[in-house]
Design an enzyme around this catalytic site. Sequence first.
Site, PDB file in Angstrom:
ATOM      1  N   LEU A   1      -3.441   6.599   5.804  1.00 53.18           N
ATOM      2  CA  LEU A   1      -4.273   7.780   5.546  1.00 53.18           C
ATOM      3  C   LEU A   1      -5.305   7.947   6.647  1.00 53.18           C
ATOM      4  O   LEU A   1      -5.799   6.971   7.216  1.00 53.18           O
ATOM      5  CB  LEU A   1      -4.943   7.651   4.179  1.00 53.18           C
ATOM      6  CG  LEU A   1      -3.987   7.496   2.989  1.00 53.18           C
ATOM      7  CD1 LEU A   1      -4.759   7.586   1.675  1.00 53.18           C
ATOM      8  CD2 LEU A   1      -2.870   8.532   3.021  1.00 53.18           C
TER       9      LEU A   1
ATOM     10  N   GLY B   1      -1.173   3.568   3.936  1.00 54.34           N
ATOM     11  CA  GLY B   1      -0.311   4.721   3.713  1.00 54.34           C
ATOM     12  C   GLY B   1       1.003   4.643   4.479  1.00 54.34           C
ATOM     13  O   GLY B   1       2.028   5.176   4.027  1.00 54.34           O
TER      14      GLY B   1
ATOM     15  N   ASN C   1      -3.325  -2.673   2.395  1.00 59.30           N
ATOM     16  CA  ASN C   1      -4.535  -3.441   2.669  1.00 59.30           C
ATOM     17  C   ASN C   1      -5.821  -2.707   2.292  1.00 59.30           C
ATOM     18  O   ASN C   1      -6.886  -2.964   2.860  1.00 59.30           O
ATOM     19  CB  ASN C   1      -4.563  -3.819   4.156  1.00 59.30           C
ATOM     20  CG  ASN C   1      -4.554  -2.590   5.053  1.00 59.30           C
ATOM     21  OD1 ASN C   1      -3.986  -1.565   4.669  1.00 59.30           O
ATOM     22  ND2 ASN C   1      -5.180  -2.687   6.207  1.00 59.30           N
ATOM     23  N   GLU C   2      -5.723  -1.799   1.329  1.00 61.14           N
ATOM     24  CA  GLU C   2      -6.871  -0.960   0.985  1.00 61.14           C
ATOM     25  C   GLU C   2      -8.140  -1.752   0.672  1.00 61.14           C
ATOM     26  O   GLU C   2      -9.242  -1.359   1.070  1.00 61.14           O
ATOM     27  CB  GLU C   2      -6.513  -0.047  -0.200  1.00 61.14           C
ATOM     28  CG  GLU C   2      -5.767   1.229   0.181  1.00 61.14           C
ATOM     29  CD  GLU C   2      -4.290   0.981   0.481  1.00 61.14           C
ATOM     30  OE1 GLU C   2      -3.843  -0.177   0.408  1.00 61.14           O
ATOM     31  OE2 GLU C   2      -3.581   1.955   0.786  1.00 61.14           O
TER      32      GLU C   2
END
Lengths: 302, 302, 302
Positions: free
Chosen positions: C108, C153, C177-178
Amino acid sequence: MALASGMRLSARALLRPWSPLRGKALGCTEPAAGGGNGARRFGSQRVLVEPDPAAGVAVMKFKNPPVNSLSLELLTEFVISLEKLENDKTFRGVILSSDCPGVFSAGLDLTEMCGRNPAHYAEYWKAVQELWLRLYLSNLVLIAAISGACPAGGCLISLTCDYRVLADNPKCLIGLNETLLGIIAPFWFRDTLVNTIGHRAAERALQLGLLFPPAEALQVGMVDQVVPEDQVQSTALSVMAQWMAIPDHARQLTKNMMRKPTVDRLLKQRDTDIQNFVSFISRDSIQKSLQMYLEKLKQKKG
Amino acid sequence: MALASGMRLSARALLRPWSPLRGKALGCTEPAAGGGNGARRFGSQRVLVEPDPAAGVAVMKFKNPPVNSLSLELLTEFVISLEKLENDKTFRGVILSSDCPGVFSAGLDLTEMCGRNPAHYAEYWKAVQELWLRLYLSNLVLIAAISGACPAGGCLISLTCDYRVLADNPKCLIGLNETLLGIIAPFWFRDTLVNTIGHRAAERALQLGLLFPPAEALQVGMVDQVVPEDQVQSTALSVMAQWMAIPDHARQLTKNMMRKPTVDRLLKQRDTDIQNFVSFISRDSIQKSLQMYLEKLKQKKG
Amino acid sequence: MALASGMRLSARALLRPWSPLRGKALGCTEPAAGGGNGARRFGSQRVLVEPDPAAGVAVMKFKNPPVNSLSLELLTEFVISLEKLENDKTFRGVILSSDCPGVFSAGLDLTEMCGRNPAHYAEYWKAVQELWLRLYLSNLVLIAAISGACPAGGCLISLTCDYRVLADNPKCLIGLNETLLGIIAPFWFRDTLVNTIGHRAAERALQLGLLFPPAEALQVGMVDQVVPEDQVQSTALSVMAQWMAIPDHARQLTKNMMRKPTVDRLLKQRDTDIQNFVSFISRDSIQKSLQMYLEKLKQKKG
């Protein structure tokens, strides 16, 4: 060991008057002829039952040559035989096997799904559902001893068991290969497979109609053990002894707890599932595709 | 490294006035005596808490000899100690361990489930539920350092952790072996196990009451790491450092997202679950089976 | 082999008037210039489409330098290009790849989520949802050919594919890995990951924000195959041939059966999910955290 001596008894039993191999009429029973151990013959024309009352185990063998197609007759006879074993306190475990060399079961009988009328399709599908429902929640310990090819419906049957032993023979392919025939596995086939090998492996296997050779079947979790062909039955019996060491009541409640949610999904929409099947299988495109496949099979034999 | 020096502090702490080893009364606290690091003693008679405020980590040790049975007292003390750590911003991670050699925890205390009245069974079961609910959704990083046998309820506790380190000792068996005692794991035990090792492995393990030795436990996913016995604590601390490197808020929300649906299933029917347990455990057949098991245990000791 | 010769055609196609590399305007199409094979150029500024009509396969390449951030423009162009391929009976399979060396997609676009107004956040999130919805239930066979880093993303996109081939290069890290950025993966990212690697592995990977190197990615099931970097495309094409050997209709229905329940979970609460995202991302703490991260990135480049 009680179980092993029981097996010797069972082998000898083939020569006795009440041997299941001699029984032809569906569901006929008679008292045990020898040993006074209460053994009875179950079984029918298409389902051999070799009871070992001393061990509490019966071996059920599909006998519908040449490939154990799951015809309506076979399904009906099988469910009746299974029910008898369920209701007989003598038996706590059943080993599912085949009497036809080279094949466990080729799966659903395409001739039941091709060129018939909707009422027949509905009757057949209900019988397939019934088979799954009875097997998947069976109170018996069920172990599949697979010494031959195990595609489609044959695979489904093995997946309903508590444990699967597969012969280490490259011809012993196992999997739900419906897409290869242009048809799709119903949602409860999917659920059974997902419960066994997980979502991702099931997604790939079902889309590609994968038939796994033994080593891959073991790795993906489609079977629990791969052994040399001549050790399939003895391994199944050893495993059975392990499962029968568990108190029945606790084991059955636990099995029920694991599987009932999956069974309930079908029970909630059993009629809809039949209608879906009838509507799908009645399509011209599907009928043509099945006819072509059946003709290919005939040419192979000819 | 901050974490390692923190551990040295913790080791020295055993000699200090606020050492948890000296605390006996449930939940008593006192200001830190040395170092001005805000360390406090938590813990109680049956749950030792070795705080390492500098590292933000506490080690909680079950201390209910000889086998850390999960008695009602232990459960109550444990939940209170855990809640204190949860509410103390100093602590971000907890290592669960045992003060009794050779055993992590033998699981539920059969004497709480045998020969008592229904009201007691209900109280006990509610405490077991509470333990699971607190642990499974804990905001703390929880790591199980398992250096001994880990059956039944002991296994359940380890499964609620974020990571499990097991000693490479054949005596360190781990599993939900309820069926061996003729009882069954409740559905939220099942859910916790399925979440950890998947449906098929859980189905087999629960039915057979399997106790996995270290190598098998690792392979099936029951634990995350197997290390030599003298490295269990240090490995747990290294792993803790990895988990504590993640921003708490994001990690906690993620953990909650993964586990809340499972917790909600129990919360929706908590009272029914208690009633089911009381009704099941009160059966004559179950009581007899438990009494026989308890007598066997006594004979072993005698 | 039809597929291989098709690829040679596709390679030559780069020199032709309708080569996608020359197309700049969004969604412009023109008739095939040579060979009369009906090839058309799709694609846009940020999404290259290399069609191979003879093989029925198109290669879509993200081209948003330097790291293929999933900007609103890229998402929009991608969905339009994908829809065209879906609606064109010529194409049965798509290989997703990258035109930016060293990265599949960085995920993202943080600049779409930072320092903007709520309406923009809502529009952006709806586009992210749309991307996932279109990909996850695509009727096309989708194969990810991953020759670069594949975080967040980018990883999600690869997880929507039917098969993932990863280059054996330690820089090719893949994962959601957010949490490392202090944010959390939404529930449909979670569902996609759980469907792929199972509950336990997903729980650990999501909490720790794990980025798996190739060997670990293969072991945990995040990808299906790891091959030398120069074989990623050819492997993807071989695998595509296997998937395209299955009758489309049966394969598509099966894929739908596997994935629709997951998609329905988002569709039932799509607006709520947007509101949750807008509310979460608008928090001061999250905005600060993202700004700090973006500034770090700028300093790295500077």
